[in-house]
Design a protein around this motif. Structure first.
Motif, PDB file in Angstrom:
ATOM      1  N   HIS A  78       0.826  -1.210   0.000  1.00 56.92           N
ATOM      2  CA  HIS A  78       0.000   0.000   0.000  1.00 56.92           C
ATOM      3  C   HIS A  78       0.859   1.259   0.000  1.00 56.92           C
ATOM      4  N   GLU A  79       1.972   1.233   0.707  1.00 58.48           N
ATOM      5  CA  GLU A  79       2.846   2.416   0.692  1.00 58.48           C
ATOM      6  C   GLU A  79       3.442   2.639  -0.694  1.00 58.48           C
ATOM      7  N   TYR A  80       3.891   1.590  -1.341  1.00 55.79           N
ATOM      8  CA  TYR A  80       4.355   1.742  -2.733  1.00 55.79           C
ATOM      9  C   TYR A  80       3.233   2.301  -3.604  1.00 55.79           C
ATOM     10  N   GLY A 154      13.971 -10.828  -4.121  1.00 54.02           N
ATOM     11  CA  GLY A 154      14.975  -9.782  -4.292  1.00 54.02           C
ATOM     12  C   GLY A 154      14.655  -8.737  -5.336  1.00 54.02           C
ATOM     13  N   PHE A 155      13.567  -8.885  -6.089  1.00 56.53           N
ATOM     14  CA  PHE A 155      13.225  -7.919  -7.132  1.00 56.53           C
ATOM     15  C   PHE A 155      12.730  -6.625  -6.499  1.00 56.53           C
ATOM     16  N   THR A 156      12.945  -5.510  -7.186  1.00 57.46           N
ATOM     17  CA  THR A 156      12.546  -4.197  -6.703  1.00 57.46           C
ATOM     18  C   THR A 156      11.210  -3.788  -7.318  1.00 57.46           C
ATOM     19  N   PRO A 157      10.193  -3.464  -6.505  1.00 59.97           N
ATOM     20  CA  PRO A 157       8.946  -2.948  -7.066  1.00 59.97           C
ATOM     21  C   PRO A 157       9.182  -1.551  -7.665  1.00 59.97           C
ATOM     22  N   ILE A 158       8.786  -1.388  -8.902  1.00 54.22           N
ATOM     23  CA  ILE A 158       8.948  -0.109  -9.602  1.00 54.22           C
ATOM     24  C   ILE A 158       7.610   0.634  -9.664  1.00 54.22           C
ATOM     25  N   LEU A 159       6.540  -0.091  -9.998  1.00 58.55           N
ATOM     26  CA  LEU A 159       5.189   0.476 -10.026  1.00 58.55           C
ATOM     27  C   LEU A 159       4.247  -0.562  -9.427  1.00 58.55           C
ATOM     28  N   VAL A 160       3.425  -0.134  -8.479  1.00 56.48           N
ATOM     29  CA  VAL A 160       2.497  -1.037  -7.794  1.00 56.48           C
ATOM     30  C   VAL A 160       1.071  -0.522  -7.977  1.00 56.48           C
TER      31      VAL A 160
END
Length: 198
Positions: A78-80, A154-160
């Protein structure tokens, strides 16, 4: 606070004014997010109590430990989500670091947009997330059902994008997820999204 107790998590504050997503819908969504914060803190406190009582590994401890990932990921996703939105964010960028990465891995920005929207429109509840592989830099769209299941390690969320019904049923019918997705895309904070790229 005992040495084993976890510092309580504090809910972030958001003041979004979005196109196509009402203030009432956002207030409902914020309340749900704050519930994840409350539940995470409650579960962490209970785990601390059970550790202090020497009850690590008991069925109660194990079930709370399992539940914690769902609640905590509910906070972070939710913060992303809230952080990658801004009122009238404009169209997807056609130049710059993000646009070049999308072109490299999807062929074009428009192809990525179509793929991401299709991912979010899939049947079921969950999240559509654009991730970056930390090893290769590759960008990929993923469908995440429950908060704690399906994230690539380990993947980085870019757009959620939240596509659980609580994200839009105040403004749209349950069958109108596509309209909500279009509203979400009108409100993406592309600068924040690009800043998440490594």
């Amino acid at each position: 606070m005992p040495a084993t107790q976890v510092k309580p998590y504090e809910a972030q504050t958001y003041n979004l004014q979005l196109d196509g997503i009402s203030a009432e819908q956002l207030e409902t969504h914020y309340a749900l997010y704050k519930g994840y914060v409350t539940n995470t803190n409650t579960l962490n406190d209970k785990l601390s109590e059970l550790r202090e009582a020497g009850k690590v590994g008991t069925p109660e401890y194990n079930e709370i430990r399992r539940r914690l990932a769902f609640e905590y990921d509910g906070i972070r996703l939710h913060e992303y989500y809230f952080e990658n939105m801004i009122g009238n964010g404009g169209a997807a960028p056609t130049s710059g670091k993000l646009a070049e990465a999308l072109k490299e891995y999807f062929g074009s920005v428009d192809a990525w947009v179509a793929d991401f929207k299709a991912t979010g429109a899939m049947r079921g509840i969950g999240w559509a997330v654009l991730y970056q592989d930390p090893i290769t830099g590759r960008l990929q769209n993923f469908w995440i059902t429950d908060h704690e299941n399906g994230h690539p390690a380990g993947f980085t969320p870019i757009l959620v994008m939240d596509v659980w019904e609580h994200a839009y049923v105040g403004d749209y019918k349950a069958t109108e997820r596509g309209k909500y997705i279009e509203a979400f895309f009108r409100n993406i904070n592309w600068k924040v999204v690009e800043s998440r790229l490594k």
